[in-house]
Design an enzyme around this catalytic site. Sequence first.
Site, mmCIF file in Angstrom:
data_model
loop_
_atom_site.group_PDB
_atom_site.id
_atom_site.type_symbol
_atom_site.label_atom_id
_atom_site.label_comp_id
_atom_site.label_asym_id
_atom_site.label_seq_id
_atom_site.Cartn_x
_atom_site.Cartn_y
_atom_site.Cartn_z
ATOM 1 N N ASP A 72 9.600 8.532 15.027
ATOM 2 C CA ASP A 72 9.854 7.210 15.605
ATOM 3 C C ASP A 72 8.590 6.704 16.316
ATOM 4 O O ASP A 72 8.555 5.570 16.789
ATOM 5 C CB ASP A 72 11.076 7.220 16.537
ATOM 6 C CG ASP A 72 10.961 8.221 17.666
ATOM 7 O OD1 ASP A 72 9.990 9.004 17.692
ATOM 8 O OD2 ASP A 72 11.858 8.226 18.539
ATOM 9 N N SER A 73 7.521 7.534 16.341
ATOM 10 C CA SER A 73 6.210 7.052 16.780
ATOM 11 C C SER A 73 5.713 5.941 15.857
ATOM 12 O O SER A 73 4.732 5.261 16.177
ATOM 13 C CB SER A 73 5.201 8.205 16.819
ATOM 14 O OG SER A 73 5.218 8.924 15.605
ATOM 15 N N ASP A 113 13.050 11.274 12.302
ATOM 16 C CA ASP A 113 13.595 11.086 13.647
ATOM 17 C C ASP A 113 14.791 10.142 13.611
ATOM 18 O O ASP A 113 14.710 9.044 13.038
ATOM 19 C CB ASP A 113 12.545 10.427 14.563
ATOM 20 C CG ASP A 113 11.696 11.442 15.317
ATOM 21 O OD1 ASP A 113 12.089 12.614 15.410
ATOM 22 O OD2 ASP A 113 10.630 11.032 15.818
ATOM 23 N N LYS A 172 15.763 14.830 12.978
ATOM 24 C CA LYS A 172 15.391 15.364 14.301
ATOM 25 C C LYS A 172 16.002 14.475 15.386
ATOM 26 O O LYS A 172 15.983 13.248 15.269
ATOM 27 C CB LYS A 172 13.862 15.417 14.443
ATOM 28 C CG LYS A 172 13.377 15.875 15.830
ATOM 29 C CD LYS A 172 11.930 16.351 15.826
ATOM 30 C CE LYS A 172 10.873 15.273 15.869
ATOM 31 N NZ LYS A 172 10.938 14.374 17.045
ATOM 32 N N GLU A 227 16.308 14.048 19.810
ATOM 33 C CA GLU A 227 15.758 14.456 21.103
ATOM 34 C C GLU A 227 16.874 14.867 22.051
ATOM 35 O O GLU A 227 17.798 14.089 22.295
ATOM 36 C CB GLU A 227 14.965 13.293 21.732
ATOM 37 C CG GLU A 227 13.707 12.932 20.955
ATOM 38 C CD GLU A 227 12.910 11.813 21.618
ATOM 39 O OE1 GLU A 227 13.250 11.388 22.745
ATOM 40 O OE2 GLU A 227 11.930 11.356 20.985
ATOM 41 N N GLU A 253 7.464 19.467 23.125
ATOM 42 C CA GLU A 253 6.401 18.502 23.387
ATOM 43 C C GLU A 253 5.933 18.563 24.833
ATOM 44 O O GLU A 253 6.733 18.476 25.773
ATOM 45 C CB GLU A 253 6.913 17.088 23.045
ATOM 46 C CG GLU A 253 5.882 15.999 23.308
ATOM 47 C CD GLU A 253 6.184 14.669 22.632
ATOM 48 O OE1 GLU A 253 7.125 14.587 21.816
ATOM 49 O OE2 GLU A 253 5.461 13.703 22.919
HETATM 50 N N1 MHF Z 1 0.180 7.613 18.785
HETATM 51 C C1 MHF Z 1 1.158 8.371 19.265
HETATM 52 N N2 MHF Z 1 0.951 9.683 19.420
HETATM 53 C C2 MHF Z 1 1.917 10.487 19.932
HETATM 54 O O1 MHF Z 1 1.683 11.711 20.040
HETATM 55 C C3 MHF Z 1 3.171 9.911 20.275
HETATM 56 C C4 MHF Z 1 3.348 8.530 20.095
HETATM 57 N N3 MHF Z 1 2.345 7.782 19.608
HETATM 58 N N4 MHF Z 1 4.526 7.917 20.401
HETATM 59 C C5 MHF Z 1 5.666 8.741 20.722
HETATM 60 C C6 MHF Z 1 5.278 9.915 21.483
HETATM 61 C C7 MHF Z 1 4.758 9.641 22.870
HETATM 62 N N5 MHF Z 1 3.859 10.742 23.063
HETATM 63 C C8 MHF Z 1 2.959 10.888 24.103
HETATM 64 C C9 MHF Z 1 2.598 9.820 24.891
HETATM 65 C C10 MHF Z 1 1.666 9.954 25.887
HETATM 66 C C11 MHF Z 1 1.086 11.196 26.113
HETATM 67 C C12 MHF Z 1 0.085 11.375 27.163
HETATM 68 O O2 MHF Z 1 -0.222 12.491 27.473
HETATM 69 N N6 MHF Z 1 -0.501 10.269 27.698
HETATM 70 C C13 MHF Z 1 -1.555 10.166 28.656
HETATM 71 C C14 MHF Z 1 -1.025 10.018 30.088
HETATM 72 C C15 MHF Z 1 -0.063 11.055 30.497
HETATM 73 C C16 MHF Z 1 0.223 11.042 32.004
HETATM 74 O O3 MHF Z 1 0.812 10.064 32.507
HETATM 75 O O4 MHF Z 1 -0.144 12.036 32.599
HETATM 76 C C17 MHF Z 1 -2.651 11.204 28.622
HETATM 77 O O5 MHF Z 1 -3.767 10.878 29.076
HETATM 78 O O6 MHF Z 1 -2.525 12.318 28.180
HETATM 79 C C18 MHF Z 1 1.462 12.264 25.330
HETATM 80 C C19 MHF Z 1 2.383 12.111 24.329
HETATM 81 C C20 MHF Z 1 3.839 11.583 21.900
HETATM 82 N N7 MHF Z 1 4.212 10.666 20.848
HETATM 83 C C1 KIV Z 2 5.298 13.476 18.286
HETATM 84 C C2 KIV Z 2 6.380 13.854 17.324
HETATM 85 C C3 KIV Z 2 6.963 15.194 17.611
HETATM 86 C C4 KIV Z 2 7.443 12.790 17.233
HETATM 87 O O1 KIV Z 2 8.576 12.952 17.605
HETATM 88 C C5 KIV Z 2 7.050 11.484 16.670
HETATM 89 O O2 KIV Z 2 5.938 11.365 16.104
HETATM 90 O O3 KIV Z 2 7.856 10.564 16.750
HETATM 91 MG MG MG Z 3 9.654 11.142 17.773
#
Ligand code: MHF
Ligand code: KIV
Ligand code: MG
Length: 272
Positions: A52-53, A91, A121, A123, A190
Amino acid sequence: MSVAKKEYKRVTVKSLVDMKQHGEKISMLTAYDYSMAKMVDAAGVDVILVGDSASNVMAGHETTLPITLDQMIYHASSVIRGIDRALVVVDLPFGSYQSDPKEALRSAIRIMKESGAHAVKLEGGREIKESIKRILNAGIPVMGHLGLTPQSIYKFGTYTVRAKEGEEAEKLKEDAKYLEKIGCFAIVLEKIPAKLAKEVAESISIPVIGIGAGNGVDGQVLVIHDMLGITHEFSPRFLRRYLNLYEEITGAVSQYVSDVKSADFPSDDEQY
Ligand SMILES: Nc1nc(=O)c2c([nH]1)NC[C@@H]1CN(c3ccc(C(=O)N[C@@H](CCC(=O)O)C(=O)O)cc3)CN21
Ligand SMILES: CC(C)C(=O)C(=O)O
Ligand SMILES: [Mg+2]
């Protein structure tokens, strides 16, 4: 550990459990369209996730919440037409399974029937156990997803590391065991501490696929646009970038623009 690599003609939910037993790590990437799925499959990835990303990387939404079941089915059916070997997991989007187990099953059935995907999948842990059981009872393989669950972003407010504290870590461990017990074939973890993820992977016999969950799990997943460097402003610590396609593509397009403006393109050889 020595790894006896076996070539699976078609990856099945059973071959993934086999891979865990033999200590062969599982590779998983997202894809949302036919052409990308074809490349990802040809390169030998084991599992393709129609995540769903897509809401973020395909449609430009800030969160995963807006994407609809119809849109997920459109992406999944496109991916299915591109693959020969990978297992395709889809998803269930936000709103398609949380209200009641019957709706959850209806949503999963629509995905299987209308896209040809191999698994779904969802959540969440024990909160959604009735929905997961119903889907499993219909013979549809289910992958769990614990830790950072982006569909609940407004409950948490941030994308920070999950389950750092005792109570949340205990709940996650119990949820993982529960998902195994009711029959999920794998679990995504995750953005949780590597130590906790390793402990979970060692405590259950179904594969644990991590994203930002360290190297002690049974496989890894990334969003394809992130690892190819298309989403060049997204730089979480867990991401390894294999290309900088944002720069490659904008470079190629700006060259094209300048070739058209200067009438360099098309050349004598490129016309009839
Ligand atoms: N492009 C993309 N990649 C992804 O991995 C992803 C999506 N979209 N959309 C759905 C979810 C959201 N996900 C995420 C979103 C943000 C972080 C993240 O770590 N963001 C920042 C700030 C985190 C914080 O507030 O500490 C970082 O700098 O790491 C990780 C996974 C994983 N998924
Ligand atoms: C980051 C993965 C696990 C996911 O759920 C997504 O891409 O939507
Ligand atoms: Mg997802």
